[in-house]
Write a protein that holds these residues in place. Structure first.
Motif, mmCIF file in Angstrom:
data_model
loop_
_atom_site.group_PDB
_atom_site.id
_atom_site.type_symbol
_atom_site.label_atom_id
_atom_site.label_comp_id
_atom_site.label_asym_id
_atom_site.label_seq_id
_atom_site.Cartn_x
_atom_site.Cartn_y
_atom_site.Cartn_z
ATOM 1 N N GLN A 157 9.324 -4.784 -4.758
ATOM 2 C CA GLN A 157 9.445 -4.906 -6.207
ATOM 3 C C GLN A 157 8.990 -6.284 -6.674
ATOM 4 O O GLN A 157 8.255 -6.418 -7.656
ATOM 5 C CB GLN A 157 10.898 -4.644 -6.622
ATOM 6 C CG GLN A 157 11.400 -3.248 -6.283
ATOM 7 C CD GLN A 157 12.909 -3.118 -6.390
ATOM 8 O OE1 GLN A 157 13.631 -4.108 -6.530
ATOM 9 N NE2 GLN A 157 13.407 -1.888 -6.324
ATOM 10 N N ALA A 158 9.432 -7.321 -5.953
ATOM 11 C CA ALA A 158 9.037 -8.686 -6.305
ATOM 12 C C ALA A 158 7.530 -8.879 -6.151
ATOM 13 O O ALA A 158 6.873 -9.488 -7.001
ATOM 14 C CB ALA A 158 9.796 -9.682 -5.436
ATOM 15 N N CYS A 159 6.969 -8.341 -5.068
ATOM 16 C CA CYS A 159 5.524 -8.495 -4.831
ATOM 17 C C CYS A 159 4.705 -7.782 -5.899
ATOM 18 O O CYS A 159 3.683 -8.300 -6.364
ATOM 19 C CB CYS A 159 5.162 -7.969 -3.443
ATOM 20 S SG CYS A 159 5.768 -8.981 -2.084
ATOM 21 N N ARG A 160 5.150 -6.589 -6.297
ATOM 22 C CA ARG A 160 4.408 -5.853 -7.331
ATOM 23 C C ARG A 160 4.507 -6.578 -8.676
ATOM 24 O O ARG A 160 3.532 -6.616 -9.444
ATOM 25 C CB ARG A 160 4.934 -4.423 -7.449
ATOM 26 C CG ARG A 160 3.974 -3.497 -8.200
ATOM 27 C CD ARG A 160 4.283 -2.044 -7.910
ATOM 28 N NE ARG A 160 5.589 -1.663 -8.435
ATOM 29 C CZ ARG A 160 5.801 -1.227 -9.689
ATOM 30 N NH1 ARG A 160 4.774 -1.129 -10.515
ATOM 31 N NH2 ARG A 160 6.997 -0.887 -10.088
ATOM 32 N N ALA A 161 5.665 -7.173 -8.960
ATOM 33 C CA ALA A 161 5.820 -7.946 -10.190
ATOM 34 C C ALA A 161 4.864 -9.133 -10.191
ATOM 35 O O ALA A 161 4.225 -9.436 -11.213
ATOM 36 C CB ALA A 161 7.266 -8.415 -10.328
ATOM 37 N N MET A 162 4.731 -9.805 -9.034
ATOM 38 C CA MET A 162 3.799 -10.924 -8.940
ATOM 39 C C MET A 162 2.360 -10.459 -9.156
ATOM 40 O O MET A 162 1.598 -11.081 -9.915
ATOM 41 C CB MET A 162 3.933 -11.590 -7.571
ATOM 42 C CG MET A 162 2.878 -12.649 -7.294
ATOM 43 S SD MET A 162 2.976 -13.368 -5.634
ATOM 44 C CE MET A 162 2.574 -11.936 -4.616
ATOM 45 N N GLU A 163 1.988 -9.354 -8.522
ATOM 46 C CA GLU A 163 0.605 -8.870 -8.607
ATOM 47 C C GLU A 163 0.220 -8.489 -10.029
ATOM 48 O O GLU A 163 -0.894 -8.762 -10.477
ATOM 49 C CB GLU A 163 0.439 -7.662 -7.691
ATOM 50 C CG GLU A 163 0.552 -7.986 -6.216
ATOM 51 C CD GLU A 163 0.817 -6.767 -5.348
ATOM 52 O OE1 GLU A 163 1.040 -6.933 -4.142
ATOM 53 O OE2 GLU A 163 0.829 -5.630 -5.890
#
Length: 476
Positions: free
Chosen positions: A78-84
């Motif tokens: 979830q955090a990685c997708r938010a960053m992307e």
């Protein structure tokens, strides 16, 4: 962390110090407008998954936002997708500047990581020895686009060791694979190629965790506390502590707790401070923090100058290197190279008439300027005509000093459509004008935070001319 953080609304779960990085890489670091409220952050980031906490960093005295925030998700993907998806976006129609989003620094990472960081996209798996690379790809392609797969083999027999790597194009895909693949694969993020072995790193961070949280007798963490003689009472700046590791990261300990602002104010005395973080010990009032510099030279100087420094008066702080697995010889060699390059550039900056004598090979000044960097730069392109309309301006910050103009022009023209690049007299800043926004964005992506000829660059979008109309005029 400071108590200034704001808890998740509705009585939601707020992670403690011990669970900030559980699961790993589930916390994002945001650079936002000082006027962005928590409600907007929650509204824009909740579509990516369960938010456990939002912390807007505020000034201790004025309570005003510092333009920095953290968002803690329940899952790494979830955090990685938010960053992307949110990096470089504007949070509201009224915002003029896009936000920056990174995976937040943890105890096991040297700095905030961005979307292209290999540490976030490469996973390490245990596989049957009968697996081929095609079998490995077939098994893991369901989680996202795979850049490459590789199987570790015995160098002599060529047989598989039952271990492999899978690198995805996006961090969220790697996180999805770790979270959802069969447990028998024991998937984890792969160690960076330049770090020490997994076992030694795990031992190190286990010890660091023990120190930070004080689960063992605290005299081990603070040998100057208790009946023993104070470690710092006989403090000697020439004490190099034998085989102590050297790195850009420092551990700071104190008998008196300190805030992040106090830690920053102390270590910002030494140029090159990149990041500092206070790590609260819930079992005592001792102070413990982590400080990171952009280069090893600054870290060595800070260790030498500030170990034993009294803050507040009567309380000596302890400063030691954190072993990040880097090879000390390589660090010192790199430091020496950067110092020599910086010295040469400083000579040129302070005495432009000497530029002709610094041409590599001793040929005429028509030769292209020499660029020393590990950044992959595009080939040279022609500049745009001077009368071309300006589509985007970039603001450039140099540390420790500006690069010569011919070097700057050679660097920034490689992205195409450069109209001009110039320096502000007497300041470590400059501007680049582009006739195309894509070229300007490519320059930011490639050069921001990178070191060229011993000088670290910060490259970002400049304010519009209207916003700068009341500021001093630039000079060439």
């Amino acid at each position: 962390m400071d108590e200034a953080g704001s808890c998740a609304s509705g009585g939601g779960f707020r992670p403690g110090v011990d669970s900030l990085d559980e699961p790993p890489n589930s916390r994002i670091f945001l650079v936002i407008s000082k006027y962005t409220p928590e409600s907007v952050l929650r509204e824009r980031f909740s579509p990516f998954g369960e938010i456990q906490d939002i912390w807007v960093v505020r000034d201790k005295h004025t309570k005003e936002s510092k333009g920095i925030a953290f968002v803690k998700f329940a899952r790494s993907s979830q955090a990685c997708r938010a960053m992307e998806e949110m990096h470089g976006q504007c949070l509201s129609p009224n915002d003029t500047k896009p936000i920056k989003v990174f995976i937040a620094q943890s105890r096991s990472s040297g700095s905030h990581r961005d979307v292209e960081d290999e540490e976030l996209t490469r996973i390490f798996v245990m596989i049957p020895k009968s697996y081929t690379e095609e079998d490995l790809r077939e098994k893991f392609k369901v989680y996202g686009d795979i850049e490459y797969c590789s199987i570790i083999k015995n160098k002599v027999t060529g047989e598989s060791k039952g271990l492999g790597y899978v690198r995805y194009l996006k961090p969220s895909q790697a996180a999805q694979a770790i979270e959802n693949c069969d447990r028998s694969f024991r998937a984890i993020l792969a160690e960076p190629k330049n770090k020490a072995s997994e076992a030694s790193e795990q031992d190190y961070y286990s010890n660091m965790r023990q120190e930070t949280l004080g689960h063992e007798p605290r005299v081990n963490m603070f040998p100057f506390v208790g009946e023993q003689q104070s470690e710092f009472s006989s403090f000697d700046k020439n004490d190099t502590r034998g085989q102590e590791a050297i790195s850009k990261r420092l551990s700071v300990v104190s008998r008196v707790p300190f805030t992040e602002e106090q830690l920053f104010s102390i270590f910002d005395i030494v140029p090159g401070l990149e990041y500092c973080e206070v790590q609260r010990d819930p079992y005592s009032n001792y102070g413990h923090g982590v400080v990171q510099y952009f280069n090893v030279a600054s870290a060595i100087y800070a260790k030498y100058k500030l170990h034993g420094f009294q803050y507040p008066p009567g309380n000596r702080i302890g400063v030691s290197f954190i072993d990040d697995g880097s090879n000390a010889t390589d660090l010192l060699r790199k430091m020496a190279t950067q110092m020599v390059a910086a010295q040469l550039a400083s000579m040129v900056w302070n005495n432009p008439s000497q530029q002709q004598f610094l041409q590599f090979g001793g040929n005429s000044g028509s030769q292209l300027p020499q660029i020393q960097t590990d950044v992959v730069l595009p080939s040279c392109k022609k500049k745009a005509p001077p009368e071309t309309p300006v589509k985007e301006r970039l603001f450039i910050v140099f540390n420790p000093h500006p690069l010569p103009l011919d070097v700057l022009e050679d660097i920034f023209c490689r992205f195409g459509n450069l109209i001009e690049v110039y320096l502000v007299s007497g300041k470590n800043v400059g501007y680049a004008k582009y006739a195309d926004r894509i070229s300007a964005n490519d320059a930011i992506t490639t050069l921001h935070g990178k070191i060229l000829n011993g000088v670290r660059l910060k490259v970002m979008l400049a304010d519009s001319p209207r916003e700068e109309s009341n500021k001093r005029q630039r000079t060439y």
